[in-house]
Design a protein around this motif. Structure first.
Motif, PDB file in Angstrom:
ATOM      1  N   ALA A 198     -74.769 -22.754 -65.843  1.00  0.00           N
ATOM      2  CA  ALA A 198     -74.154 -23.846 -66.470  1.00  0.00           C
ATOM      3  C   ALA A 198     -74.143 -23.566 -67.867  1.00  0.00           C
ATOM      4  CB  ALA A 198     -75.291 -25.080 -66.428  1.00  0.00           C
ATOM      5  N   ALA A 199     -72.732 -23.830 -68.587  1.00  0.00           N
ATOM      6  CA  ALA A 199     -72.407 -23.440 -69.859  1.00  0.00           C
ATOM      7  C   ALA A 199     -72.595 -24.997 -70.652  1.00  0.00           C
ATOM      8  CB  ALA A 199     -71.009 -23.029 -69.873  1.00  0.00           C
ATOM      9  N   ILE A 239     -70.844 -24.407 -64.012  1.00  0.00           N
ATOM     10  CA  ILE A 239     -71.220 -25.836 -64.299  1.00  0.00           C
ATOM     11  C   ILE A 239     -70.994 -25.932 -65.727  1.00  0.00           C
ATOM     12  CG2 ILE A 239     -72.841 -27.521 -64.093  1.00  0.00           C
ATOM     13  CD1 ILE A 239     -74.199 -25.850 -61.948  1.00  0.00           C
ATOM     14  N   LEU A 240     -70.411 -27.123 -66.142  1.00  0.00           N
ATOM     15  CA  LEU A 240     -70.241 -27.444 -67.561  1.00  0.00           C
ATOM     16  C   LEU A 240     -71.244 -28.755 -67.821  1.00  0.00           C
ATOM     17  CD1 LEU A 240     -66.530 -27.302 -68.346  1.00  0.00           C
ATOM     18  CD2 LEU A 240     -68.191 -25.386 -68.717  1.00  0.00           C
ATOM     19  N   VAL A 241     -71.747 -28.632 -69.021  1.00  0.00           N
ATOM     20  CA  VAL A 241     -72.718 -29.817 -69.481  1.00  0.00           C
ATOM     21  C   VAL A 241     -71.968 -30.042 -70.694  1.00  0.00           C
ATOM     22  CG1 VAL A 241     -75.087 -30.779 -69.811  1.00  0.00           C
ATOM     23  CG2 VAL A 241     -74.818 -28.889 -68.345  1.00  0.00           C
ATOM     24  N   VAL A 294     -69.189 -30.785 -63.470  1.00  0.00           N
ATOM     25  CA  VAL A 294     -69.381 -31.342 -64.874  1.00  0.00           C
ATOM     26  C   VAL A 294     -69.959 -32.381 -65.291  1.00  0.00           C
ATOM     27  CG1 VAL A 294     -67.960 -31.839 -66.842  1.00  0.00           C
ATOM     28  CG2 VAL A 294     -66.820 -30.409 -65.079  1.00  0.00           C
ATOM     29  N   ILE A 295     -71.152 -32.072 -65.930  1.00  0.00           N
ATOM     30  CA  ILE A 295     -72.264 -33.094 -66.304  1.00  0.00           C
ATOM     31  C   ILE A 295     -71.974 -33.665 -67.504  1.00  0.00           C
ATOM     32  CG2 ILE A 295     -74.573 -33.252 -66.435  1.00  0.00           C
ATOM     33  CD1 ILE A 295     -74.936 -30.815 -64.598  1.00  0.00           C
ATOM     34  N   SER A 296     -71.741 -35.227 -67.745  1.00  0.00           N
ATOM     35  CA  SER A 296     -71.624 -35.565 -68.877  1.00  0.00           C
ATOM     36  C   SER A 296     -72.355 -37.018 -68.916  1.00  0.00           C
ATOM     37  CB  SER A 296     -70.062 -35.540 -69.031  1.00  0.00           C
ATOM     38  OG  SER A 296     -69.930 -36.357 -70.406  1.00  0.00           O
ATOM     39  N   THR A 297     -72.159 -37.911 -70.024  1.00  0.00           N
ATOM     40  CA  THR A 297     -72.645 -39.259 -70.042  1.00  0.00           C
ATOM     41  C   THR A 297     -71.431 -40.007 -69.646  1.00  0.00           C
ATOM     42  OG1 THR A 297     -72.103 -38.994 -72.408  1.00  0.00           O
ATOM     43  CG2 THR A 297     -74.284 -38.781 -71.880  1.00  0.00           C
ATOM     44  N   SER A 298     -70.142 -39.620 -69.964  1.00  0.00           N
ATOM     45  CA  SER A 298     -68.981 -40.477 -69.576  1.00  0.00           C
ATOM     46  C   SER A 298     -67.921 -39.515 -69.439  1.00  0.00           C
ATOM     47  CB  SER A 298     -69.058 -41.563 -70.652  1.00  0.00           C
ATOM     48  OG  SER A 298     -68.878 -40.857 -71.782  1.00  0.00           O
ATOM     49  N   PHE A 299     -66.993 -40.042 -68.531  1.00  0.00           N
ATOM     50  CA  PHE A 299     -65.821 -39.321 -68.351  1.00  0.00           C
ATOM     51  C   PHE A 299     -64.648 -40.437 -68.499  1.00  0.00           C
ATOM     52  CE2 PHE A 299     -68.725 -37.133 -65.840  1.00  0.00           C
ATOM     53  CZ  PHE A 299     -68.557 -35.406 -66.041  1.00  0.00           C
ATOM     54  N   LEU A 321     -78.505 -30.064 -71.047  1.00  0.00           N
ATOM     55  CA  LEU A 321     -77.884 -29.081 -71.975  1.00  0.00           C
ATOM     56  C   LEU A 321     -78.868 -28.322 -72.465  1.00  0.00           C
ATOM     57  CD1 LEU A 321     -76.080 -31.531 -74.341  1.00  0.00           C
ATOM     58  CD2 LEU A 321     -75.045 -29.505 -73.473  1.00  0.00           C
ATOM     59  N   ARG A 322     -80.109 -28.602 -72.635  1.00  0.00           N
ATOM     60  CA  ARG A 322     -81.274 -27.457 -72.964  1.00  0.00           C
ATOM     61  C   ARG A 322     -81.445 -26.537 -72.129  1.00  0.00           C
ATOM     62  NH1 ARG A 322     -83.594 -32.414 -75.207  1.00  0.00           N
ATOM     63  NH2 ARG A 322     -84.859 -32.575 -73.366  1.00  0.00           N
ATOM     64  N   ASP A 323     -81.257 -27.008 -70.753  1.00  0.00           N
ATOM     65  CA  ASP A 323     -81.262 -25.865 -69.742  1.00  0.00           C
ATOM     66  C   ASP A 323     -80.316 -24.962 -70.022  1.00  0.00           C
ATOM     67  OD1 ASP A 323     -83.388 -25.017 -67.562  1.00  0.00           O
ATOM     68  OD2 ASP A 323     -81.526 -25.397 -66.087  1.00  0.00           O
ATOM     69  N   ALA A 324     -79.019 -25.585 -69.930  1.00  0.00           N
ATOM     70  CA  ALA A 324     -77.892 -24.599 -69.969  1.00  0.00           C
ATOM     71  C   ALA A 324     -77.878 -23.634 -71.065  1.00  0.00           C
ATOM     72  CB  ALA A 324     -76.656 -25.501 -70.022  1.00  0.00           C
ATOM     73  N   GLU A 325     -78.583 -23.793 -72.249  1.00  0.00           N
ATOM     74  CA  GLU A 325     -78.770 -23.141 -73.258  1.00  0.00           C
ATOM     75  C   GLU A 325     -79.417 -21.955 -73.153  1.00  0.00           C
ATOM     76  OE1 GLU A 325     -79.942 -25.891 -76.183  1.00  0.00           O
ATOM     77  OE2 GLU A 325     -78.025 -26.784 -76.670  1.00  0.00           O
ATOM     78  N   LYS A 326     -80.196 -21.850 -71.934  1.00  0.00           N
ATOM     79  CA  LYS A 326     -81.006 -20.585 -71.697  1.00  0.00           C
ATOM     80  C   LYS A 326     -80.099 -19.496 -71.300  1.00  0.00           C
ATOM     81  CE  LYS A 326     -84.909 -23.445 -70.071  1.00  0.00           C
ATOM     82  NZ  LYS A 326     -85.869 -23.880 -68.676  1.00  0.00           N
TER      83      LYS A 326
END
Length: 201
Positions: A11-12, A70-72, A98-103, A130-135
């Motif tokens: 995930a990016a 995967i995009l966050v 794609v993972i977001s709060t809204s689209f 997001l924090r997981d993707a930053e790994k």
């Protein structure tokens, strides 16, 4: 259309808000009606310098996220014009979720019609993603549409909601044409009946 049942991938993190469809695929690349070949120009103006060289600061150019699927993202992803080329470009690059709060509504609908799962989460849960993707590439995320769960690299499970009809379509790889073809026997029977009842038509 490619089915989406369960997907595990890198995930990016792209926490920018209001990423619009022109940022996803700029207007100069909308000349094609083919769904393939657009991935190389995904996020073109952020991904490349004016001379065509890669921008090393852009997340998808960094070694840890070059193979992201995967995009966050930040709020209101896919806003702007209603170009279907935006999900085409994401899918051609290899983005499945794609993972977001809204689209934006039209982009959200177009994702389901092109084999991409858009997941809406509350801000706190999106931020955990997001924090997981930053790994980076050492952390893989699993998205399970059947169970409606996201499993982070540390094993934490986040549940998400999805419309049952859209879920059915993605699980079975059904776009609008596929849904119509499911009714092919009924359509053929109707045409035979009409031809018999009104042969002059």
């Amino acid at each position: 259309m490619q089915k989406f049942v369960r997907h595990s991938g890198i995930a990016a993190p792209m926490p920018l808000v209001n990423i619009d469809t022109d940022m996803i695929i700029p207007k100069q690349f909308l000349k094609t009606i083919k769904r393939s070949g657009l991935g190389k120009n995904l996020f073109d103006e952020m991904r490349y310098h004016p001379d065509g060289t890669e921008n090393p600061d852009f997340v998808l150019n960094k070694p840890a996220w070059r193979e992201a699927s995967i995009l966050v993202t930040g709020d209101n992803f896919g806003c702007g014009s209603s170009r279907e080329h935006a999900p085409w470009a994401l899918a051609d690059f290899g983005i499945r979720c794609v993972i977001s709060t809204s689209f934006a509504d039209i982009f959200f609908n177009n994702c389901f019609k092109n084999g991409i799962l858009p997941v809406v989460l509350p801000e706190a849960e999106r931020d955990r993603c997001l924090r997981d993707a930053e790994k980076g590439s050492n952390a893989r995320m699993e998205v399970d549409l059947e169970e409606q769960t996201i499993t982070l690299s540390d094993g934490e499970v986040i549940r998400f909601e999805v419309d049952p009809f859209r879920k059915h379509c993605l699980l079975n790889g059904l776009d609008d044409i596929g849904l119509t073809l499911e009714k092919a026997p009924a359509i053929a029977a109707f045409e035979r009946r009409v031809a018999a009842e009104r042969p002059w038509v």
